[in-house]
Every structure is written in structure tokens, then in C-alpha cells.
Design a protein around this motif. Structure first.
Motif, short mmCIF file in Angstrom:
data_model
loop_
_atom_site.label_atom_id
_atom_site.label_comp_id
_atom_site.label_asym_id
_atom_site.label_seq_id
_atom_site.Cartn_x
_atom_site.Cartn_y
_atom_site.Cartn_z
N MET A 138 69.18 82.20 40.16
CA MET A 138 70.07 83.19 40.38
C MET A 138 71.55 82.64 39.94
N LEU A 139 72.09 83.17 38.87
CA LEU A 139 73.45 82.81 38.55
C LEU A 139 74.56 83.91 38.49
N GLU A 140 75.78 83.53 38.79
CA GLU A 140 76.77 84.47 38.98
C GLU A 140 77.06 85.57 37.92
N LYS A 141 76.99 84.98 36.64
CA LYS A 141 76.81 85.49 35.41
C LYS A 141 76.14 84.79 34.22
N ILE A 142 76.03 85.48 33.22
CA ILE A 142 75.07 85.03 32.10
C ILE A 142 76.16 83.90 31.31
N TYR A 143 77.28 84.04 31.17
CA TYR A 143 78.35 83.42 30.73
C TYR A 143 78.58 81.96 30.92
N LEU A 144 77.93 81.66 32.42
CA LEU A 144 77.96 80.32 33.23
C LEU A 144 76.73 79.61 32.24
N LEU A 145 75.78 80.01 31.46
CA LEU A 145 74.80 79.46 30.84
C LEU A 145 75.44 78.86 29.61
N ASP A 146 75.20 77.75 29.21
CA ASP A 146 75.66 77.18 27.92
C ASP A 146 74.49 76.57 27.10
N SER A 147 74.91 76.06 26.05
CA SER A 147 73.86 75.49 25.04
C SER A 147 73.26 74.20 25.54
N MET A 203 68.42 86.00 37.22
CA MET A 203 69.02 87.21 37.52
C MET A 203 70.38 86.80 37.61
N VAL A 204 71.44 87.73 37.33
CA VAL A 204 72.66 87.61 37.21
C VAL A 204 73.17 88.91 37.84
N LEU A 205 74.32 88.41 38.45
CA LEU A 205 75.22 89.67 39.38
C LEU A 205 75.62 90.59 38.30
N PRO A 206 75.61 91.85 38.64
CA PRO A 206 76.05 92.84 37.61
C PRO A 206 77.53 92.52 37.36
N ILE A 207 77.95 92.86 36.19
CA ILE A 207 79.29 92.61 35.69
C ILE A 207 80.19 93.45 36.21
N VAL A 208 80.06 94.80 36.40
CA VAL A 208 80.75 95.49 37.39
C VAL A 208 80.08 96.12 38.42
N LYS A 209 80.71 96.55 39.56
CA LYS A 209 80.14 97.10 40.60
C LYS A 209 79.49 98.46 40.41
N THR A 210 79.85 99.36 39.38
CA THR A 210 79.54 100.69 39.41
C THR A 210 78.35 100.76 38.24
N HIS A 225 62.90 83.41 51.76
CA HIS A 225 63.28 82.35 50.73
C HIS A 225 64.80 82.18 50.93
N PRO A 226 65.29 81.39 52.36
CA PRO A 226 66.75 81.28 52.14
C PRO A 226 67.32 80.53 51.00
N GLU A 227 66.72 79.90 50.37
CA GLU A 227 67.20 78.99 49.25
C GLU A 227 67.78 79.94 48.08
N LEU A 228 67.20 81.25 48.00
CA LEU A 228 67.96 82.19 47.18
C LEU A 228 69.51 82.28 47.16
N ILE A 229 70.30 81.56 46.30
CA ILE A 229 71.72 82.04 46.67
C ILE A 229 72.07 82.03 44.97
N TRP A 230 73.42 82.60 44.96
CA TRP A 230 74.05 82.81 43.77
C TRP A 230 74.64 81.52 43.27
N ARG A 231 74.50 80.81 42.09
CA ARG A 231 74.95 79.58 41.74
C ARG A 231 75.74 80.04 40.59
N ARG A 232 76.75 78.90 40.44
CA ARG A 232 77.68 79.06 39.22
C ARG A 232 76.89 78.00 38.11
N GLU A 233 76.01 77.25 38.48
CA GLU A 233 75.47 76.34 37.56
C GLU A 233 73.84 76.32 37.43
#
Length: 167
Positions: free
Chosen positions: A1-10, A126-133, A156-164
Motif C-alpha cells: 500500500m503506497l500513498e500514491k503511484i508517483y512514489l514508485l520509481d524505476s 493499492m494507492v490512496l485516491p488522488i482526490v477525495k471526490t 493485519h495491523p501491518e497494513l499501513i500506507w507507505r511512502r516507499e
């Protein structure tokens, strides 16, 4: 689970042996109400292109809507995908012409993107939605997703939003 797709790099892709990406469109790559995307999206796409990591958009939206976005960014697509049904995911895998072990499926919805990836036994992020609507139909899905996600987090308490990816 990542905060957004753009945090992934090559570099993340190489480290995790990912050679291709299947991604949702609305609220994953772009805000559902902004077909033009952002500079952050353009930079991310350039990084993937430079690393020869092909991308296929897999969306439940209309073919015309997805084509409008995919064309401006020169990305392959399949729509409407009817996620979480397997057929759309298999079509996207065929478009990449890669082994499923070399692919990751990225999306912002548990009941469509992640459930569909799991049905095919393909890695997912899974990423967080870009906008809330959201559009009307997606709001219904989100209601049920919140309930399911709450149960998953209890188990599964280890399921947290990550930045990496490697956190």
C-alpha cells in the motif's frame, strides 16, 4: 500500500523485478475529473519510459474517456475492463506480453483493482485516491471498501500506507 503511484520509481521496479505495469486510470494516474494529468504524472511516465517499463491502463471507464487520456500520454489501454472480472486483466497482460510474475497491478480500489489482481495471482499495489471526490458508482464501492478495509486492518495491523515500496 503506497500513498500514491508517483512514489514508485524505476529503481523500485528493478529492485522488485517488475518489468511492466497495469494501472487503473481515475484517481490512480489522474484525478477522475482532470483528464490532463499533472507534471508529477509526466515526470513519472518519463521515468518509466526511460527504464523501458511499459504501462497499460486498465479502466472500467468508457473507451472514449480512457482513449482521450491514453493518447495524450502515448500509453496502451483496455476499456471498459469490467474489473474485477478476469478478462480485462488477461487482456492487459496480453498487451504487455509478459509473464504475470514480471508485472504489477496498481489501483485505488480494493474491490476492483486489487481483488482483480489477486484473482489472477499478480502482484498489486493499492494507492490512496488522488482526490477525495468520486463518481457516483465509485462512492458506492468506497462505502463497502471502508467496511472491508476495517476488517482487514484488524486482522493485519501491518497494513499501513507507505511512502516507499521497501518500507
Amino acid at each position: 500500500m503506497l500513498e500514491k503511484i508517483y512514489l514508485l520509481d524505476s529503481a523500485d521496479m528493478e529492485k522488485n523485478h517488475i518489468k511492466g505495469i497495469i494501472t487503473d486510470l481515475d484517481n490512480t494516474l489522474i484525478a477522475w475529473n482532470n483528464p490532463d494529468g499533472t507534471e508529477e504524472l509526466r515526470d513519472w511516465l518519463a521515468d518509466m519510459d526511460k527504464a523501458d517499463i511499459p504501462i497499460v491502463i486498465l479502466s472500467n471507464n468508457s473507451e472514449d474517456r480512457v482513449r482521450q487520456v491514453a493518447k495524450q500520454f502515448n500509453i496502451q489501454f483496455h476499456a471498459p475492463a469490467r474489473k474485477p472480472l478476469r478478462r480485462g486483466f488477461k487482456r492487459a497482460l496480453d498487451m504487455l506480453d509478459m509473464d504475470p510474475d514480471d508485472v504489477v497491478i496498481i489501483g485505488d480500489q480494493l474491490l476492483t483493482d486489487i481483488f482483480g489482481a489477486n484473482r489472477l495471482v499478480v502482484r498489486s499495489i493499492m494507492v490512496l485516491p488522488i482526490v477525495k471526490t468520486d463518481s457516483f458508482v465509485t462512492r458506492i464501492n468506497r462505502f463497502f471498501e471502508r467496511l472491508i478495509f476495517k476488517l482487514l486492518k484488524e486482522k493485519h495491523p501491518e497494513l499501513i500506507w507507505r511512502r516507499e515500496l521497501g518500507e
